[in-house]
Write an enzyme that holds these catalytic residues in place. Sequence first.
Site, PDB file in Angstrom:
ATOM      1  N   TYR A  30      18.423  27.125  64.468  1.00 58.93           N
ATOM      2  CA  TYR A  30      19.553  26.562  63.829  1.00 58.93           C
ATOM      3  C   TYR A  30      20.580  26.555  65.311  1.00 58.93           C
ATOM      4  O   TYR A  30      20.563  27.523  66.111  1.00 58.93           O
ATOM      5  CB  TYR A  30      20.483  27.709  63.040  1.00 58.93           C
ATOM      6  N   PRO A  76      23.852  23.949  52.256  1.00 59.42           N
ATOM      7  CA  PRO A  76      22.485  24.250  52.602  1.00 59.42           C
ATOM      8  C   PRO A  76      22.390  25.090  53.716  1.00 59.42           C
ATOM      9  O   PRO A  76      21.156  25.385  54.205  1.00 59.42           O
ATOM     10  CB  PRO A  76      21.973  22.834  52.781  1.00 59.42           C
ATOM     11  N   TYR A  96      19.733  36.534  54.857  1.00 60.03           N
ATOM     12  CA  TYR A  96      18.891  35.261  54.881  1.00 60.03           C
ATOM     13  C   TYR A  96      17.567  35.352  54.229  1.00 60.03           C
ATOM     14  O   TYR A  96      17.163  34.570  53.534  1.00 60.03           O
ATOM     15  CB  TYR A  96      18.665  34.938  56.469  1.00 60.03           C
TER      16      TYR A  96
HETATM   17  P1  FAD Z   1      17.657  20.287  40.408  1.00 54.45           P
HETATM   18  O1  FAD Z   1      16.497  20.405  41.399  1.00 54.45           O
HETATM   19  O2  FAD Z   1      18.647  19.272  40.823  1.00 54.45           O
HETATM   20  O3  FAD Z   1      17.105  20.037  39.125  1.00 54.45           O
HETATM   21  C1  FAD Z   1      17.955  19.422  37.788  1.00 54.45           C
HETATM   22  C2  FAD Z   1      16.851  18.461  37.315  1.00 54.45           C
HETATM   23  O4  FAD Z   1      17.636  17.829  35.999  1.00 54.45           O
HETATM   24  C3  FAD Z   1      16.532  17.158  37.937  1.00 54.45           C
HETATM   25  O5  FAD Z   1      15.093  16.931  37.949  1.00 54.45           O
HETATM   26  C4  FAD Z   1      17.353  16.001  37.343  1.00 54.45           C
HETATM   27  O6  FAD Z   1      16.582  14.871  37.492  1.00 54.45           O
HETATM   28  C5  FAD Z   1      17.396  16.392  35.886  1.00 54.45           C
HETATM   29  N1  FAD Z   1      18.385  16.102  35.118  1.00 54.45           N
HETATM   30  C6  FAD Z   1      19.701  15.663  35.454  1.00 54.45           C
HETATM   31  N2  FAD Z   1      20.510  15.258  34.706  1.00 54.45           N
HETATM   32  C7  FAD Z   1      19.820  15.172  33.409  1.00 54.45           C
HETATM   33  C8  FAD Z   1      19.950  14.706  32.170  1.00 54.45           C
HETATM   34  N3  FAD Z   1      21.004  14.195  31.707  1.00 54.45           N
HETATM   35  N4  FAD Z   1      18.768  14.789  31.253  1.00 54.45           N
HETATM   36  C9  FAD Z   1      17.864  15.283  31.699  1.00 54.45           C
HETATM   37  N5  FAD Z   1      17.404  15.791  33.091  1.00 54.45           N
HETATM   38  C10 FAD Z   1      18.606  15.683  33.756  1.00 54.45           C
HETATM   39  N6  FAD Z   1      17.620  25.394  48.645  1.00 54.45           N
HETATM   40  C11 FAD Z   1      17.249  26.370  49.100  1.00 54.45           C
HETATM   41  O7  FAD Z   1      17.204  27.453  48.644  1.00 54.45           O
HETATM   42  N7  FAD Z   1      16.585  26.432  50.400  1.00 54.45           N
HETATM   43  C12 FAD Z   1      16.802  25.145  51.153  1.00 54.45           C
HETATM   44  O8  FAD Z   1      16.281  25.382  52.350  1.00 54.45           O
HETATM   45  C13 FAD Z   1      17.544  24.043  50.672  1.00 54.45           C
HETATM   46  N8  FAD Z   1      17.509  22.989  51.334  1.00 54.45           N
HETATM   47  C14 FAD Z   1      18.120  21.759  50.849  1.00 54.45           C
HETATM   48  C15 FAD Z   1      18.231  20.793  51.623  1.00 54.45           C
HETATM   49  C16 FAD Z   1      18.786  19.603  50.947  1.00 54.45           C
HETATM   50  C17 FAD Z   1      18.914  18.340  51.880  1.00 54.45           C
HETATM   51  C18 FAD Z   1      19.306  19.627  49.573  1.00 54.45           C
HETATM   52  C19 FAD Z   1      20.036  18.423  48.994  1.00 54.45           C
HETATM   53  C20 FAD Z   1      19.152  20.831  49.009  1.00 54.45           C
HETATM   54  C21 FAD Z   1      18.630  21.955  49.442  1.00 54.45           C
HETATM   55  N9  FAD Z   1      18.566  23.124  48.849  1.00 54.45           N
HETATM   56  C22 FAD Z   1      17.878  24.435  49.396  1.00 54.45           C
HETATM   57  C23 FAD Z   1      19.168  23.192  47.507  1.00 54.45           C
HETATM   58  C24 FAD Z   1      17.901  23.171  46.176  1.00 54.45           C
HETATM   59  O9  FAD Z   1      17.251  21.754  46.488  1.00 54.45           O
HETATM   60  C25 FAD Z   1      18.726  23.098  44.962  1.00 54.45           C
HETATM   61  O10 FAD Z   1      19.537  24.053  45.003  1.00 54.45           O
HETATM   62  C26 FAD Z   1      17.795  23.105  43.887  1.00 54.45           C
HETATM   63  O11 FAD Z   1      17.105  22.005  43.611  1.00 54.45           O
HETATM   64  C27 FAD Z   1      18.335  23.672  42.462  1.00 54.45           C
HETATM   65  O12 FAD Z   1      17.309  23.523  41.539  1.00 54.45           O
HETATM   66  P2  FAD Z   1      17.900  22.904  39.887  1.00 54.45           P
HETATM   67  O13 FAD Z   1      16.634  22.903  39.112  1.00 54.45           O
HETATM   68  O14 FAD Z   1      18.911  23.891  39.538  1.00 54.45           O
HETATM   69  O15 FAD Z   1      18.408  21.500  40.262  1.00 54.45           O
HETATM   70  C1  PHB Z   2      14.791  22.997  54.989  1.00 57.54           C
HETATM   71  O1  PHB Z   2      13.625  22.948  55.385  1.00 57.54           O
HETATM   72  O2  PHB Z   2      15.021  21.727  54.357  1.00 57.54           O
HETATM   73  C2  PHB Z   2      15.825  23.726  55.253  1.00 57.54           C
HETATM   74  C3  PHB Z   2      15.729  24.927  56.160  1.00 57.54           C
HETATM   75  C4  PHB Z   2      16.807  25.689  56.049  1.00 57.54           C
HETATM   76  C5  PHB Z   2      17.974  25.339  55.686  1.00 57.54           C
HETATM   77  C6  PHB Z   2      18.100  24.222  54.952  1.00 57.54           C
HETATM   78  C7  PHB Z   2      17.253  23.271  54.928  1.00 57.54           C
HETATM   79  O3  PHB Z   2      19.052  26.073  55.873  1.00 57.54           O
END
Ligand code: FAD
Ligand code: PHB
Length: 388
Positions: free
Chosen positions: A203, A295, A385
């Site tokens: 980082y 994130p 972390y």
């Molecule tokens: P989602 O993964 O959003 O799943 C929700 C699902 O519901 C999706 O498949 C969607 O298509 C579906 N859906 C939506 N609307 C409807 C509907 N109307 N009907 C039916 N289905 C529907 N988290 C970490 O812990 N560590 C990390 O390193 C990290 N890095 C990240 C990096 C990036 C760039 C991003 C964008 C996010 C990151 N996150 C990280 C966050 C993590 O990806 C999310 O918090 C996680 O995906 C949440 O899971 P979820 O199942 O709650 O939601």
């Molecule tokens: C990742 O690998 O996508 C990643 C790692 C650390 C973070 C966020 C995303 O804090």
Amino acid sequence: MKRMRTQVGIVGAGPAGLVLSHLLHLSGIDSIVVENRSRDYVIGRVRAGVLEQGTVDLLVKNGLGERLLREGLRHGAIQLCFHGRRHRIDFDALTPGRAITVYGQNELVTDLIAARRASGRPVYFEVENVRVEDFDSDPRIRFRFENQEHEIACDFIAGCDGSHGVCRPSIPAETLRIFERDYPFAWLGILAAAAPSSDELVYALHERGFALFSMRSPSVTRLYLQCSPDEDVEAWSDERIWDELAARFENGDGWLPRRGAILQKGITGMRSVVVEPMRRGRLFLAGDAAHIVPPTGAKGLNLAVSDVSLLARAIAAYYHEGREDLLNTYSDECLRRVWRVQRFSGWMTSLLHRSSDEFDYRRQLAELDYVTSSRAAMTSLAENYTGL
Ligand code: FAD
Ligand code: PHB
């Protein structure tokens, strides 16, 4: 109209919905999962990569660890880079027994879909026009699938449909409080076909802004750059991205990310959201449907898994022991953790992102100096972390 009945109707086949469906299955509880995207889309979405120790332990304990333990990359430290220096935060020394594991969300979702298939219980992909109704008394999920209307009658609905889903907006607005914070920056993220040049995440805070070095596998590097929320991704040629990364990771020892073909690029906004309470009647929200964290703390997926492990336990206690107390305390229990994670993720974000304020930048450097020289401060970072 096709009518079905199940115990728990789950909206969303992201990590929250799929882990919940698996935990319920192991407790002998029936569920139906409905997802509006295709299976390939859900698997292909490039998102999280860092799993806390508690998340890994939970997945392994519940039979989801086979590939995770084989292919996941266990990291006993992260690095902080600022003012031309790199410092290690050594989890193995500060929080013995607790590390993080780098395992792409794509891989985890692949494993979860395979486990769901193996259970023989249904997931409907590519459903349309999902509605959740009557969740104060007699819950129903309605949707269109293969040109036919479907209705699922269930005892509970789990709203695991992420931050743009339908479950949370279906709850009367006057019964919810929504806490929000926008941050004045975003991340430009890339996946590159390049062997990671460090075994640990880095980082960086630089005068030009934040940068993060991460990875997905021994041959794929994942990198992020702070940019403005209205940044145009087209304005970033591959060369400009690599040059900017090189400038921001500049440090005394000459270490830099290894360059390679850029496989994917995208911009991610940064927000904090918390919905209170995470329940209305027999509809329970979990994961990003209930909260979003910036994130920088790598927490979103971990919070989603933590929510559904509490929800699965509460639902199992209802069916197997006739208890409703865990359903009643679900929201408060989740929210306690959610706010602690908001605090940590907000702190990491303000520590590492550059504003135009020079006073702030000096203060951030002083804080990084403290965080990398005080064992108490390093332990606090390590504890948060690797997971509370
Ligand atoms: P989602 O993964 O959003 O799943 C929700 C699902 O519901 C999706 O498949 C969607 O298509 C579906 N859906 C939506 N609307 C409807 C509907 N109307 N009907 C039916 N289905 C529907 N988290 C970490 O812990 N560590 C990390 O390193 C990290 N890095 C990240 C990096 C990036 C760039 C991003 C964008 C996010 C990151 N996150 C990280 C966050 C993590 O990806 C999310 O918090 C996680 O995906 C949440 O899971 P979820 O199942 O709650 O939601
Ligand atoms: C990742 O690998 O996508 C990643 C790692 C650390 C973070 C966020 C995303 O804090």
